[in-house]
Design a protein around this motif. Sequence first.
Motif, PDB file in Angstrom:
ATOM      1  N   ASP A  17      -6.243  82.479 -50.930  1.00  0.00           N
ATOM      2  CA  ASP A  17      -5.556  81.195 -50.946  1.00  0.00           C
ATOM      3  C   ASP A  17      -6.348  80.120 -50.228  1.00  0.00           C
ATOM      4  O   ASP A  17      -5.818  79.062 -49.927  1.00  0.00           O
ATOM      5  CB  ASP A  17      -4.172  81.332 -50.301  1.00  0.00           C
ATOM      6  N   LYS A  18      -7.615  80.391 -49.930  1.00  0.00           N
ATOM      7  CA  LYS A  18      -8.418  79.375 -49.253  1.00  0.00           C
ATOM      8  C   LYS A  18      -9.896  79.567 -49.556  1.00  0.00           C
ATOM      9  O   LYS A  18     -10.349  80.657 -49.901  1.00  0.00           O
ATOM     10  CB  LYS A  18      -8.198  79.431 -47.741  1.00  0.00           C
ATOM     11  N   VAL A  19     -10.649  78.465 -49.441  1.00  0.00           N
ATOM     12  CA  VAL A  19     -12.104  78.531 -49.496  1.00  0.00           C
ATOM     13  C   VAL A  19     -12.586  78.817 -48.079  1.00  0.00           C
ATOM     14  O   VAL A  19     -12.335  78.034 -47.163  1.00  0.00           O
ATOM     15  CB  VAL A  19     -12.705  77.210 -50.002  1.00  0.00           C
ATOM     16  N   LYS A  20     -13.243  79.940 -47.890  1.00  0.00           N
ATOM     17  CA  LYS A  20     -13.679  80.331 -46.548  1.00  0.00           C
ATOM     18  C   LYS A  20     -15.093  79.816 -46.312  1.00  0.00           C
ATOM     19  O   LYS A  20     -16.073  80.449 -46.683  1.00  0.00           O
ATOM     20  CB  LYS A  20     -13.616  81.848 -46.407  1.00  0.00           C
ATOM     21  N   THR A  84      -6.734  75.238 -51.773  1.00  0.00           N
ATOM     22  CA  THR A  84      -7.607  76.256 -51.189  1.00  0.00           C
ATOM     23  C   THR A  84      -8.677  75.626 -50.312  1.00  0.00           C
ATOM     24  O   THR A  84      -9.094  76.207 -49.310  1.00  0.00           O
ATOM     25  CB  THR A  84      -8.271  77.102 -52.290  1.00  0.00           C
ATOM     26  N   VAL A  85      -9.130  74.435 -50.682  1.00  0.00           N
ATOM     27  CA  VAL A  85     -10.108  73.712 -49.868  1.00  0.00           C
ATOM     28  C   VAL A  85      -9.451  73.252 -48.569  1.00  0.00           C
ATOM     29  O   VAL A  85     -10.027  73.383 -47.482  1.00  0.00           O
ATOM     30  CB  VAL A  85     -10.675  72.507 -50.640  1.00  0.00           C
ATOM     31  N   ARG A  86      -8.247  72.706 -48.687  1.00  0.00           N
ATOM     32  CA  ARG A  86      -7.537  72.219 -47.498  1.00  0.00           C
ATOM     33  C   ARG A  86      -7.307  73.335 -46.481  1.00  0.00           C
ATOM     34  O   ARG A  86      -7.432  73.122 -45.274  1.00  0.00           O
ATOM     35  CB  ARG A  86      -6.219  71.585 -47.915  1.00  0.00           C
ATOM     36  N   GLU A  87      -6.974  74.521 -46.966  1.00  0.00           N
ATOM     37  CA  GLU A  87      -6.756  75.641 -46.056  1.00  0.00           C
ATOM     38  C   GLU A  87      -8.053  76.032 -45.365  1.00  0.00           C
ATOM     39  O   GLU A  87      -8.060  76.395 -44.182  1.00  0.00           O
ATOM     40  CB  GLU A  87      -6.167  76.830 -46.811  1.00  0.00           C
ATOM     41  N   GLY A  88      -9.165  75.972 -46.107  1.00  0.00           N
ATOM     42  CA  GLY A  88     -10.451  76.279 -45.496  1.00  0.00           C
ATOM     43  C   GLY A  88     -10.821  75.287 -44.409  1.00  0.00           C
ATOM     44  O   GLY A  88     -11.370  75.661 -43.364  1.00  0.00           O
ATOM     45  N   VAL A  89     -10.523  74.010 -44.642  1.00  0.00           N
ATOM     46  CA  VAL A  89     -10.798  72.982 -43.631  1.00  0.00           C
ATOM     47  C   VAL A  89      -9.897  73.174 -42.419  1.00  0.00           C
ATOM     48  O   VAL A  89     -10.329  73.018 -41.272  1.00  0.00           O
ATOM     49  CB  VAL A  89     -10.613  71.575 -44.242  1.00  0.00           C
ATOM     50  N   LYS A  90      -8.648  73.537 -42.644  1.00  0.00           N
ATOM     51  CA  LYS A  90      -7.726  73.792 -41.522  1.00  0.00           C
ATOM     52  C   LYS A  90      -8.238  74.921 -40.636  1.00  0.00           C
ATOM     53  O   LYS A  90      -8.093  74.880 -39.410  1.00  0.00           O
ATOM     54  CB  LYS A  90      -6.334  74.133 -42.052  1.00  0.00           C
ATOM     55  N   ASP A  91      -8.837  75.944 -41.253  1.00  0.00           N
ATOM     56  CA  ASP A  91      -9.422  77.035 -40.467  1.00  0.00           C
ATOM     57  C   ASP A  91     -10.476  76.499 -39.503  1.00  0.00           C
ATOM     58  O   ASP A  91     -10.566  76.931 -38.343  1.00  0.00           O
ATOM     59  CB  ASP A  91     -10.056  78.077 -41.394  1.00  0.00           C
ATOM     60  N   LEU A  92     -11.291  75.557 -39.985  1.00  0.00           N
ATOM     61  CA  LEU A  92     -12.341  74.981 -39.143  1.00  0.00           C
ATOM     62  C   LEU A  92     -11.738  74.120 -38.029  1.00  0.00           C
ATOM     63  O   LEU A  92     -12.239  74.112 -36.900  1.00  0.00           O
ATOM     64  CB  LEU A  92     -13.301  74.148 -39.993  1.00  0.00           C
TER      65      LEU A  92
END
Length: 366
Positions: A17-20, A84-92
């Motif tokens: 569900d995200k771009v890692k 999925t991009v937004r979730e990857g950015v949130k991880d950062l």
Amino acid sequence: MQNLRFSTGFSKNFGGDKVKFYVCREKSGPKPFKVAIIGAGPAGLTAAGYLACRGYEVHVYDKMPEGGGMVAFAIPEVRIPIKTVREGVKDLERLGVNFHFRTKVVYDSPRELGDEWAEHFVSLERLLAEFDALLIATGAWRPRKLKVPGVDLPGVYDALKLLHHIKMARIGYYPWEKVPDLKGRHVVIIGAGYTAVDVAIESRLLGAEKVTMVYRRSLEQSYAKVEIRKLIEEGLEFIEMATPVRIIGESRAEGVEFARTRIVEGTVVTTDERFIVDADIVAYAIGQLPTSPIREVVCANEKILKEAGIFFAGDVVAPRNIGTAMREGRARAKEIEEWLTKKAPKKVFPVPVTTRLIGSVLSGKC
């Protein structure tokens, strides 16, 4: 004509569900250095994740309203959904990366696609003064223009701008009125790279009746040939060994005149044979140009710039696919870490020297 069922799994499959952009197994303790990254595309975000995980203070600047670069704002939603991009950015962000969106870093930068989103402007000199190292990962947001008669007719679009407007409409930033009506139209795409493939996908999704792709070389010479073969199986018309010579039309585009080509010692040569393809919409996808805040950086000695703590990654160097850009971002981040631990404490290139270095680059004395 058979119903087109354009495939959507062309690029790197990120899954989940995200771009890692970067996976941090264990964050290191804080380091006494600050790194500025210009550009929140795949290369810049991967570098940011690596450096933040290693304990460095990282600030990312980008003119767009959120992170992801072309992945977020040009690649079709059916390939990489914005969520999925937004979730990857949130991880950062959770990792500690500081983001400065709607902020463009300037030195002598000309206007580029997406500049209308910038609300704040920061000088490159200021970043050089405030940070210990700088990574430029601004991508290639300036399309190459097709240089043939008729290119400025209504109905003719550069592919990157067309994809950008479609994606921005799909994710709610633009009204659909900014997107041309493709329903029932014949779309002719000039070029055979991944951008051309994306235009083919979006054209059919928006109701195009027919999509034709024309390439000056053979299908086998296209680096997107696997994806294009899938499209051909699903109804795409592909014409190889042809190059446009003019766009036909009076008040708007009505067709494209092409010249047959042949390859002589690896070079495309135009022949005298001509043919016309009718078209309602013409999109040219013939490449993008790097958009660095240092306009003439292509003439710089990269080794000298690295000595000054200035690094480059991603499309701003040369065209990259997503996976390659991410790998390069990580590689540059490792180089930055090595530089910080070995040379930054020595103040090899203080800010005034770095500024003069950039000045010499811009004046062509490199």
